[in-house]
Design an enzyme around this catalytic site. Structure first.
Site, PDB file in Angstrom:
ATOM      1  N   HIS A   1      -2.140   0.712   9.030  1.00 55.70           N
ATOM      2  CA  HIS A   1      -1.715  -0.473   9.565  1.00 55.70           C
ATOM      3  C   HIS A   1      -0.561  -0.534   9.658  1.00 55.70           C
ATOM      4  CE1 HIS A   1      -1.082  -4.591   8.283  1.00 55.70           C
ATOM      5  NE2 HIS A   1       0.270  -4.335   8.814  1.00 55.70           N
TER       6      HIS A   1
ATOM      7  N   SER B   1       3.288  -8.495   0.712  1.00 56.08           N
ATOM      8  CA  SER B   1       1.542  -8.516   0.919  1.00 56.08           C
ATOM      9  C   SER B   1       0.879  -8.080   2.137  1.00 56.08           C
ATOM     10  CB  SER B   1       2.559  -9.693   2.529  1.00 56.08           C
ATOM     11  OG  SER B   1       1.326 -10.362   3.384  1.00 56.08           O
TER      12      SER B   1
ATOM     13  N   ARG C   1       5.015 -19.770   2.765  1.00 60.44           N
ATOM     14  CA  ARG C   1       6.412 -18.627   3.366  1.00 60.44           C
ATOM     15  C   ARG C   1       6.969 -19.230   5.029  1.00 60.44           C
ATOM     16  NH1 ARG C   1       5.134 -12.674   3.205  1.00 60.44           N
ATOM     17  NH2 ARG C   1       6.342 -12.202   4.434  1.00 60.44           N
TER      18      ARG C   1
ATOM     19  N   LYS D   1      -2.702  -6.274   0.438  1.00 59.68           N
ATOM     20  CA  LYS D   1      -4.827  -6.278   1.384  1.00 59.68           C
ATOM     21  C   LYS D   1      -4.608  -5.089   1.458  1.00 59.68           C
ATOM     22  CE  LYS D   1      -1.806  -9.394   4.185  1.00 59.68           C
ATOM     23  NZ  LYS D   1      -1.415  -9.710   5.174  1.00 59.68           N
TER      24      LYS D   1
ATOM     25  N   ASP E   1      -2.234 -13.849  -1.827  1.00 60.13           N
ATOM     26  CA  ASP E   1      -1.259 -13.438  -0.346  1.00 60.13           C
ATOM     27  C   ASP E   1      -1.219 -14.826   0.484  1.00 60.13           C
ATOM     28  OD1 ASP E   1       0.199 -11.226   1.137  1.00 60.13           O
ATOM     29  OD2 ASP E   1      -1.465 -11.609   2.340  1.00 60.13           O
TER      30      ASP E   1
END
Lengths: 437, 437
Positions: free
Chosen positions: A85, A186, A171, A190, A164
């Site tokens: 990621h 967050s 947010r 995921k 989320d």
């Protein structure tokens, strides 16, 4: 089920106190079920933004978001499952070559990616520039492609971490996005829902990154590593430079073409270096290499033998995309017009700013200012001179591919200030700034 | 009209920055018009709670709330208009005797009061225990009573500071009530809308008060004085003790009876002392006395001559109430039953706790836990021994008037712990702790 008083919980966090595990799970479950109003959640998020979460709270909050939806598992996939990621950058197309390289070496990559927003690009948008490529897969299709090819490149299903998604939207509307615990939970909720064994993080640092400074990037990495530990998932983070775009291409179709170059053994040195470093970590975590040099040798072999490119071609076909693009990137969309940005002076490039170039890409139509904006796959920027390069006055700094002259007009002021030319060669900067594990 | 980006404003306050006057006015106007959603306002309020307002911001925020509704003016009232506001306590019936005393001395008192919530009582609830007394007046009626009698004792009209009403309801639901700037601006926006020339504040300090400590009470007073200055309205604050209830009566009808005692020259010494001190400040601000001793002499004269009691009788009649209660408080509602709380030991009262006694009053039905609860005017508590008093084991500490034995059951544990008996006489505490101007 125990019930709590939301106002009392807000007050406690507001005053710097800690919330209990059952309380945090209750908040997430009740908010997802629309039994806590947005205004109470907004007040709590601002209090969390300003007062933080301790390690236990962060683990419970992430766990609650993770369990708000489906958690994938792939019993038929025997290989270890490792994902990568990135916190987002400009020209960051690493996933596209990395996933097939790693899969070709025997590590499964169930990769769920996002779309671009603001100056940062998104892997899904780039993949969609391949004619026919579908990123929204049903759960069976997702599992089939992963089982068949050892990798899959898809968008997030609505079944994953719905809490989320709701909290992120709130947010975004309440000025509570840039909080390390909220960002880390967050992302991790995921990623942990993907059913992975381990995760490699590419935490970008610099003008084009979310984290402008190394210290904050390191804190974010440490926070995500701690969340991973709380769920027995090993997380390793590399901090990499994002003061200038990665590689030479910024856009969508042109970034796919550059990724194919990497899969065929070419591509710019910086993109190859970051891709190899992240992929090598994945091989180590996937248990198919015992040290970094063995990992890199395997990865080079997957490229040299053509198995990585072949894997990508098969995956493109499975996603409904035209596999011919791998042999002939000329099949990808191209812009109608090209404009050159030229060096205003002779000297060395002392700045080639990722933020300005990313924002120029949005103005051209390669990215989106708002979630609902469309993306033009054909337009983009090719960087011809980057940090440290020597240029003469009038030399091209970039080629800008565009379809709409008005959009070019709006992009040019940003591109003209993105480069700085100095008299002396600037100091070299490391591309891989550090690692956190 | 300039428009702003609410998210950008939330982010600035979140990061400790200051908002501009036009920005603050825009926020209040847009929120009142329901064009800013509750969740964004909630995030902003939490950021204000944790980061504060500077003096300029506070003045602009208050000014915007003040201008969200009607601002009263009374061109036919030639006397100076001075109000008194208390931050709320237990047994605090000061307004009821004070207003007619001050009005009888020639200062106009356009007093808008509130209802009780939690352990603190409300002047409106007390007044409504007078048979027929109406606190909700139309604007003409309000002005007529003030013009005729130099005073009026009414509830807040919906036309006054609607932004404050909306924001207060949101604060109540989002854990953002106990913030000095938000409290100060809420009070001052309503008081300044009364069209007053000056204001005397009674800032209560102690267990039964909103402010438990002198330092916070002083900060609140200073904040309100600064807001007053920004609107050319002189504000003077006395800090007064609220560790034990004021006077001997806690309830509604019994507090009216005690107020009538004061108007007739009687009443407990502590209640008289606080009432005289606040009323004297009002006479000075109203320009009808040149120093405190002259002010107090005039107030005593208003009582001794019967003009203060007469004024109250006329006002009660104008509000639709039974004026006979002034001569005969026996006309007020009385409880069906009385229970005595007795001293568990011989010694000195070292604690007679305002919070416990106020909360016991709510359980009896004299106050309300939630805004929508009804109040029983007849029930209440009469304190027979207060801080410093000498008692023998078995002596009555309080008489509890009740109508519902279940409610008495629930109130008794609080009353039994409200008193503490020690062996030695405790140190005297000042009733008027300080003044801020």
């Amino acid at each position: 089920v125990t019930s709590f008083d939301m106002i009392e919980l807000i007050e406690r966090k507001r005053d710097g106190g800690a919330l209990g595990d059952a309380e945090l799970h209750w908040i997430i479950a009740e908010y997802t079920a629309e039994r806590i109003p947005d205004y109470q959640m907004a007040a709590l998020l601002m209090a969390v933004f300003l007062k933080g979460f301790n390690e236990r709270e962060l683990a419970a909050w992430t766990d609650a978001m993770l369990h708000s939806g489906e958690i994938l598992s792939f019993p038929d996939v025997t290989a270890r499952k490792v994902d990568k990621h990135s916190t987002g950058g400009v020209g960051d197309k690493v996933s596209i070559a990395l996933a097939p390289m790693v899969a070709a070496c025997g590590v499964a990559v169930p990769m769920i990616s996002g779309r671009g927003l603001g100056h940062t690009g998104g892997t899904l948008d780039k993949l969609e520039s391949i004619p026919g490529f579908r990123v929204q897969l049903g759960p069976d299709e997702f599992e089939d492609i992963l089982t068949d090819h050892g990798m899959v490149l898809a968008g997030q299903s609505h079944a994953i971490a719905p809490a989320d998604r709701l909290i992120y939207a709130l947010r975004d509307a309440t000025g509570t996005v840039p909080s390390i615990p909220l960002i880390a939970s967050s992302i991790m909720s995921k990623k942990l829902a993907e059913g992975i064994d381990a995760l490699v993080l590419d935490v970008k640092v610099g003008s084009g990154a979310f984290m402008k400074h190394e210290a904050a990037a390191r804190r974010l990495a440490e926070t995500m590593i701690r969340i991973g530990k709380s769920r027995d998932t090993t997380v390793v983070a590399l901090l990499t430079d994002m003061n200038q775009p990665l590689g030479r291409e910024v856009g969508n179709a042109n970034e796919i073409a550059e990724s194919i170059e990497v899969l065929r053994g070419g591509g710019p040195a910086d993109l190859v270096e970051v891709t190899m470093a992240l992929a090598a970590e994945m091989l180590l975590l996937g248990g198919v290499a015992s040290d970094r040099s063995e990992a890199k040798a395997k990865l080079r072999d997957a490229i040299d033998s053509g198995t990585a490119a072949e894997r990508f071609r098969d995956v493109v076909r499975s996603h409904g995309g035209d596999p011919g693009v791998v042999a002939d990137p000329g099949l990808l969309a191209a812009p109608d017009h090209v404009h050159e940005v030229v060096a205003p002076a002779t000297g060395y490039v002392t700045r080639c700013d990722a933020l300005d170039i990313g924002a120029a890409g949005v103005r051209l139509g390669a990215g989106r200012a708002r979630k609902e904006d469309p993306v033009d796959p054909a337009v983009g920027i090719t960087l011809l001179a980057k940090y440290g390069d020597q240029v003469e006055e009038g030399d091209p700094l970039a080629r800008v591919g565009y379809n709409d002259p008005d959009r070019l007009e709006r992009a040019l002021p940003l591109l003209e200030r993105a480069w700085e030319i100095g008299d002396e060669a600037p100091q070299r900067r490391p591309l891989i700034i550090g690692e956190v594990r």
